[in-house]
Motif scaffolding. Structure first.
Motif, short mmCIF file in Angstrom:
data_model
loop_
_atom_site.label_atom_id
_atom_site.label_comp_id
_atom_site.label_asym_id
_atom_site.label_seq_id
_atom_site.Cartn_x
_atom_site.Cartn_y
_atom_site.Cartn_z
N GLY A 191 42.81 48.18 56.74
CA GLY A 191 43.92 47.26 56.49
C GLY A 191 43.46 45.84 56.20
O GLY A 191 44.02 45.14 55.36
N ARG A 192 42.39 45.41 56.87
CA ARG A 192 41.86 44.07 56.65
C ARG A 192 41.38 43.92 55.20
O ARG A 192 41.60 42.89 54.58
CB ARG A 192 40.71 43.80 57.61
N TRP A 193 40.74 44.93 54.64
CA TRP A 193 40.23 44.85 53.28
C TRP A 193 41.36 44.84 52.26
O TRP A 193 41.26 44.22 51.21
CB TRP A 193 39.22 45.94 52.99
N TRP A 194 42.45 45.54 52.55
CA TRP A 194 43.62 45.47 51.67
C TRP A 194 44.17 44.05 51.65
O TRP A 194 44.51 43.52 50.60
CB TRP A 194 44.71 46.44 52.15
N PHE A 195 44.25 43.44 52.82
CA PHE A 195 44.75 42.07 52.93
C PHE A 195 43.84 41.11 52.16
O PHE A 195 44.31 40.27 51.39
CB PHE A 195 44.84 41.66 54.41
N VAL A 196 42.52 41.22 52.32
CA VAL A 196 41.57 40.35 51.62
C VAL A 196 41.68 40.56 50.11
O VAL A 196 41.66 39.61 49.32
CB VAL A 196 40.11 40.61 52.10
N GLY A 197 41.83 41.80 49.65
CA GLY A 197 41.97 42.09 48.22
C GLY A 197 43.23 41.48 47.63
O GLY A 197 43.21 40.91 46.53
N ILE A 198 44.34 41.60 48.34
CA ILE A 198 45.61 41.04 47.86
C ILE A 198 45.52 39.52 47.77
O ILE A 198 45.93 38.90 46.78
CB ILE A 198 46.78 41.49 48.75
N ILE A 199 44.97 38.88 48.79
CA ILE A 199 44.81 37.42 48.78
C ILE A 199 43.88 37.00 47.64
O ILE A 199 44.16 36.05 46.91
CB ILE A 199 44.28 36.91 50.14
N GLY A 200 42.78 37.73 47.45
CA GLY A 200 41.83 37.41 46.38
C GLY A 200 42.48 37.52 45.00
O GLY A 200 42.27 36.67 44.13
N CYS A 201 43.26 38.58 44.79
CA CYS A 201 43.95 38.75 43.49
C CYS A 201 44.98 37.64 43.27
O CYS A 201 45.11 37.12 42.16
CB CYS A 201 44.62 40.12 43.42
N THR A 202 45.69 37.26 44.31
CA THR A 202 46.69 36.19 44.20
C THR A 202 46.01 34.86 43.83
O THR A 202 46.50 34.13 42.96
CB THR A 202 47.47 36.04 45.52
N ILE A 203 44.90 34.56 44.47
CA ILE A 203 44.17 33.33 44.15
C ILE A 203 43.65 33.38 42.72
O ILE A 203 43.72 32.39 41.98
CB ILE A 203 43.03 33.10 45.16
N GLY A 204 43.14 34.53 42.29
CA GLY A 204 42.63 34.67 40.91
C GLY A 204 43.71 34.46 39.86
O GLY A 204 43.49 33.77 38.87
N VAL A 205 44.88 35.05 40.07
CA VAL A 205 45.99 34.87 39.12
C VAL A 205 46.44 33.41 39.11
O VAL A 205 46.68 32.83 38.05
CB VAL A 205 47.16 35.82 39.47
N GLY A 206 46.55 32.80 40.28
CA GLY A 206 46.95 31.39 40.34
C GLY A 206 45.96 30.48 39.62
O GLY A 206 46.35 29.56 38.89
N LEU A 207 44.67 30.75 39.78
CA LEU A 207 43.64 29.97 39.11
C LEU A 207 43.71 30.15 37.59
O LEU A 207 43.59 29.18 36.85
CB LEU A 207 42.26 30.37 39.62
N ALA A 208 43.94 31.37 37.13
CA ALA A 208 44.05 31.62 35.68
C ALA A 208 45.25 30.88 35.08
O ALA A 208 45.15 30.29 34.01
CB ALA A 208 44.15 33.12 35.42
N VAL A 209 46.37 30.89 35.77
CA VAL A 209 47.57 30.18 35.28
C VAL A 209 47.31 28.68 35.26
O VAL A 209 47.63 27.99 34.29
CB VAL A 209 48.79 30.53 36.16
N TRP A 210 46.71 28.15 36.31
CA TRP A 210 46.42 26.71 36.37
C TRP A 210 45.48 26.29 35.25
O TRP A 210 45.72 25.28 34.59
CB TRP A 210 45.84 26.36 37.74
N LEU A 211 44.41 27.04 35.02
CA LEU A 211 43.47 26.69 33.95
C LEU A 211 44.14 26.77 32.57
O LEU A 211 43.89 25.93 31.71
CB LEU A 211 42.25 27.60 34.00
N GLY A 212 44.98 27.78 32.36
CA GLY A 212 45.69 27.89 31.08
C GLY A 212 46.60 26.71 30.82
O GLY A 212 46.63 26.16 29.72
#
Length: 121
Positions: free
Chosen positions: A11-32
């Protein structure tokens, strides 16, 4: 039939993966958005072949207010070869968008006219 449960301790790895994907999408939108704000763009709005030696090109320039821009306009023949080029200065003004009309002299009959590029100076 019930769905299988994840293995204990994953469960901890699912949580880390979801947070990591959310940060990645937010960073891509901000850079664009950061790269597109304040960018100089031009939109072709029309052209008319006047005769064998000229074409009229209409276009809109979108730039930050107060910035002077030079746009390169090209006339193209049926094989997309460049048969005429002219540079148009768009002086600085308080307006962010400007509509321009220019006649490009050509070496032979053009079939279209386009904005090749616009740069600040």
């Amino acid at each position: 039939m019930p769905l299988p449960r994840p293995a204990p301790g994953t469960g901890r790895w699912w949580f880390v993966g979801i947070i990591g994907c959310t940060i990645g999408v937010g960073l891509a939108v901000w850079l664009g958005l950061a790269n597109s704000l304040g960018a100089i763009t031009a939109t072709d709005t029309g052209y008319k072949v006047l005769d064998d030696r000229s074409v009229r090109v209409e276009f809109d320039v979108h730039r930050p207010a107060g910035e002077a821009v030079t746009c390169r306009i090209q006339a193209l023949d049926a094989t997309f070869g460049v048969v005429g080029v002219t540079d148009v200065d768009v002086p600085a003004s308080d307006e962010g968008s400007v509509h321009k009309v220019v006649v490009v002299r050509t070496a032979s009959r053009a079939v279209t006219g386009v904005v090749d590029s616009c740069t600040a100076h």
